[in-house]
Design a protein around this motif. Structure first.
Motif, PDB file in Angstrom:
ATOM      1  N   LEU A 161      19.562   2.033  32.824  1.00 58.17           N
ATOM      2  CA  LEU A 161      20.809   2.732  32.524  1.00 58.17           C
ATOM      3  C   LEU A 161      20.866   3.112  31.050  1.00 58.17           C
ATOM      4  O   LEU A 161      21.303   4.207  30.686  1.00 58.17           O
ATOM      5  CB  LEU A 161      21.985   1.833  32.897  1.00 58.17           C
ATOM      6  N   TRP A 162      20.405   2.201  30.182  1.00 63.05           N
ATOM      7  CA  TRP A 162      20.421   2.510  28.739  1.00 63.05           C
ATOM      8  C   TRP A 162      19.424   3.605  28.398  1.00 63.05           C
ATOM      9  O   TRP A 162      19.707   4.448  27.545  1.00 63.05           O
ATOM     10  CB  TRP A 162      20.194   1.251  27.905  1.00 63.05           C
ATOM     11  N   THR A 180      21.043  -5.624  33.153  1.00 59.06           N
ATOM     12  CA  THR A 180      21.864  -4.429  33.392  1.00 59.06           C
ATOM     13  C   THR A 180      23.346  -4.745  33.273  1.00 59.06           C
ATOM     14  O   THR A 180      24.111  -4.005  32.655  1.00 59.06           O
ATOM     15  CB  THR A 180      21.554  -3.840  34.781  1.00 59.06           C
ATOM     16  N   LEU A 181      23.765  -5.867  33.864  1.00 56.81           N
ATOM     17  CA  LEU A 181      25.174  -6.269  33.770  1.00 56.81           C
ATOM     18  C   LEU A 181      25.552  -6.578  32.317  1.00 56.81           C
ATOM     19  O   LEU A 181      26.659  -6.268  31.869  1.00 56.81           O
ATOM     20  CB  LEU A 181      25.432  -7.486  34.659  1.00 56.81           C
ATOM     21  N   LEU A 182      24.617  -7.185  31.582  1.00 53.72           N
ATOM     22  CA  LEU A 182      24.864  -7.464  30.165  1.00 53.72           C
ATOM     23  C   LEU A 182      25.041  -6.152  29.402  1.00 53.72           C
ATOM     24  O   LEU A 182      25.935  -6.034  28.552  1.00 53.72           O
ATOM     25  CB  LEU A 182      23.694  -8.262  29.572  1.00 53.72           C
ATOM     26  N   PHE A 183      24.203  -5.164  29.729  1.00 53.14           N
ATOM     27  CA  PHE A 183      24.316  -3.872  29.052  1.00 53.14           C
ATOM     28  C   PHE A 183      25.668  -3.220  29.341  1.00 53.14           C
ATOM     29  O   PHE A 183      26.306  -2.678  28.436  1.00 53.14           O
ATOM     30  CB  PHE A 183      23.187  -2.934  29.494  1.00 53.14           C
ATOM     31  N   ILE A 184      26.103  -3.265  30.599  1.00 55.10           N
ATOM     32  CA  ILE A 184      27.409  -2.677  30.944  1.00 55.10           C
ATOM     33  C   ILE A 184      28.514  -3.373  30.157  1.00 55.10           C
ATOM     34  O   ILE A 184      29.437  -2.734  29.643  1.00 55.10           O
ATOM     35  CB  ILE A 184      27.664  -2.781  32.465  1.00 55.10           C
ATOM     36  N   ASN A 185      28.388  -4.694  30.048  1.00 52.61           N
ATOM     37  CA  ASN A 185      29.353  -5.461  29.262  1.00 52.61           C
ATOM     38  C   ASN A 185      29.390  -4.991  27.811  1.00 52.61           C
ATOM     39  O   ASN A 185      30.468  -4.750  27.236  1.00 52.61           O
ATOM     40  CB  ASN A 185      28.946  -6.940  29.303  1.00 52.61           C
ATOM     41  N   GLU A 186      28.206  -4.861  27.217  1.00 53.63           N
ATOM     42  CA  GLU A 186      28.112  -4.428  25.825  1.00 53.63           C
ATOM     43  C   GLU A 186      28.530  -2.964  25.662  1.00 53.63           C
ATOM     44  O   GLU A 186      29.088  -2.579  24.633  1.00 53.63           O
ATOM     45  CB  GLU A 186      26.674  -4.614  25.321  1.00 53.63           C
ATOM     46  N   LEU A 187      28.258  -2.157  26.679  1.00 51.67           N
ATOM     47  CA  LEU A 187      28.647  -0.750  26.633  1.00 51.67           C
ATOM     48  C   LEU A 187      30.161  -0.606  26.559  1.00 51.67           C
ATOM     49  O   LEU A 187      30.697   0.200  25.789  1.00 51.67           O
ATOM     50  CB  LEU A 187      28.107  -0.026  27.871  1.00 51.67           C
TER      51      LEU A 187
END
Length: 383
Positions: A139-140, A202-209
Motif C-alpha cells: 500500500l505504501w 500493513t495494519l501498522l502502516f494504515i495506523n501511521e498513515l
C-alpha cells in the motif's frame, strides 16, 4: 388521475430500455482506467445524476474544509453495506476535486459549504486507489508511486517493510492531497495470505498513515470498508483454502487502525432511498399533478384508517412515482438478499419496471409492488 408515464420524464436508459448493469454499477478502478459507462466517466452527467444525502454532503464539507482551510476532519471512514453508496461517494469526490470549474458549480448549486466561506474547489492532488488493482506490492509503495515518490519507497515496497519513521509517510503529502483508498479489506485478505508479518506491517502502516494525515496540512484521507462481512467471505474463498481467515477479524482490525482519526459515515441510508432513486430514474415531474395524485391516495388511505405514520403524505410525495411501500420492501426485505446490491439493484429493477410501463403504456398512477412484471424474463432473471 394521470399515469406515471404522463406525469414524468424518465431517464434516457428507461426510455431506450438500455438497462444493462453497467448503467447503474461502477467500480473505482473502472473510473481510473476509463472503462466505465459514460454516465460515470463524464463529470457533468455524473453530478447531474447525484442526489446529495446528508452524509454525502458531510463528506464533501469535511473535504472542502480540510483541503481549503486545514480545518475539520482529516480522515473519514465510509463503513457501509453492499450497495450503501461508498463507491458513488468516492467517484463524486474524484470528479469534484479533479474538475475545479465543474465541481465549484456543483457545490454552489447544492448550497454546499456556503456557511463555511468556501466559494470554490481548492487546487489539490487527487490520488484514488482501488486496492483490488494495484501495480505495486504494498500500500505504501502504491501511494508513493501515485504521488511521484517511488524512488524513495521502492526498497521498502520490494522488501515489504513498512516505513518506520512517520516523517517518511508525511513526505507523501508535500502538497494538498485528497487520498482515497477503496476496498482496503480485499487488500488485507491478500496481505493475510502472504503471512501475519505482512498483514501486521500493513495494519501498522494504515495506523501511521492516519496519524500522518492528521498532522500534515490541507490533506485528507478517505478509507472504505463494508459492514457486510459475508461479502469478504465470498470474495476470499480461494484465499481461505490456503490460510484460515476470520473475515470479521480483518475488517475489525481495519476499523481499529482507522478509528482514532476517522468519522464513520454511511453515505446512503434508508431515509435517502426515495431521493436517490427519483434523482437517478426520473428527470422531470409534473409537480401539480403529482400533488393531486398524492392527495387522492392519502385521502383514500386516511378514510380507510390505514395510515399509521404522521408524515405519510410527505412520504408519498417524496417517493413518487413509486409507492413508498414498494421502495421500503426492496430496501428492507429484498435488500437483505446477499447478492442484491441495495442501490444498484434497485436502480436496475425499478428501471426495468418503469421501462415496461412506459413502453406498453400500462395504466399506472403510482408504481407499487403489484406493478412488478414477474412475467418479464429480465425482471425474473434479476430476482
Amino acid at each position: 388521475m394521470k399515469n406515471v408515464w404522463e406525469t414524468c420524464k424518465f431517464s434516457d436508459e428507461i426510455i431506450s430500455g438500455d438497462l444493462s448493469i453497467g448503467k447503474f454499477a461502477v467500480e473505482l478502478h473502472s473510473i481510473l482506467d476509463g472503462t466505465a459507462d459514460k454516465s460515470y466517466l463524464n463529470p457533468e452527467i455524473f453530478l447531474d445524476n447525484t442526489y446529495v444525502t446528508d452524509a454525502i454532503e458531510l463528506v464533501i464539507i469535511n473535504s472542502l474544509q480540510r483541503l481549503a482551510k486545514n480545518q475539520g476532519k482529516a480522515v473519514d471512514l465510509l463503513d457501509v453495506s453492499f450497495g450503501g453508496g461508498k463507491t458513488h461517494s468516492l467517484v463524486l469526490l474524484y470528479h469534484i476535486f479533479k474538475n475545479k470549474e465543474i465541481g465549484t458549480k456543483f457545490i454552489k448549486e447544492n448550497g454546499i459549504a456556503k456557511n463555511y466561506g468556501i466559494d470554490e474547489i481548492p487546487d489539490v492532488s487527487v490520488v484514488a486507489i482501488d486496492c483490488r488493482q494495484m501495480k505495486r506490492q504494498t500500500l505504501w509503495g502504491e501511494i508513493a508511486d501515485r504521488v511521484g515518490k517511488w524512488n524513495e519507497f521502492e526498497k521498502l515496497d520490494k522488501e515489504k517493510k513498512s516505513p518506520t519513521d512517520i516523517s517518511e509517510i508525511k513526505s507523501l503529502f508535500e502538497k494538498p492531497t485528497l487520498l482515497m483508498l477503496d476496498e482496503v479489506p480485499h487488500y488485507l485478505v491478500k496481505a493475510k495470505q502472504e503471512g501475519q508479518t505482512f498483514l501486521d506491517a500493513t495494519l501498522l502502516f494504515i495506523n501511521e498513515l492516519v496519524s500522518a494525515v492528521n498532522t500534515v496540512e490541507n490533506s485528507r484521507l478517505i478509507v472504505t470498508t463494508t459492514a457486510d462481512q459475508k461479502l469478504l467471505e465470498d470474495t476470499s474463498d480461494k484465499v481461505k483454502k490456503i490460510v484460515t481467515l476470520d473475515p470479521f477479524g480483518v475488517t475489525d482490525s481495519l476499523k481499529e487502525s482507522v478509528a482514532r482519526g476517522a468519522n464513520p459515515l454511511v453515505p446512503v441510508k434508508k431515509k435517502d432511498a426515495y431521493g436517490v432513486i427519483r434523482k437517478r430514474l426520473v428527470k422531470q415531474i409534473d409537480e401539480k399533478e403529482r400533488d393531486r395524485i398524492v392527495d387522492e391516495y392519502f385521502t383514500y388511505y386516511n378514510d380507510k384508517g390505514l395510515i399509521t405514520e404522521q408524515d405519510y403524505k410527505e412520504k408519498l410525495k417524496n417517493s413518487y412515482p413509486f409507492h413508498p411501500f414498494f421502495i421500503d420492501t426492496l430496501y428492507e426485505r429484498v435488500g437483505t438478499i446477499q447478492d442484491f446490491n441495495k442501490t444498484r439493484g434497485m436502480f436496475r429493477l425499478l428501471g426495468l419496471v418503469l421501462h415496461y410501463l412506459n413502453k406498453n403504456k400500462i395504466p399506472c398512477t403510482l408504481v407499487g409492488p403489484g406493478d412488478l412484471q414477474l412475467h418479464e424474463q429480465q425482471i425474473m432473471d434479476d430476482l
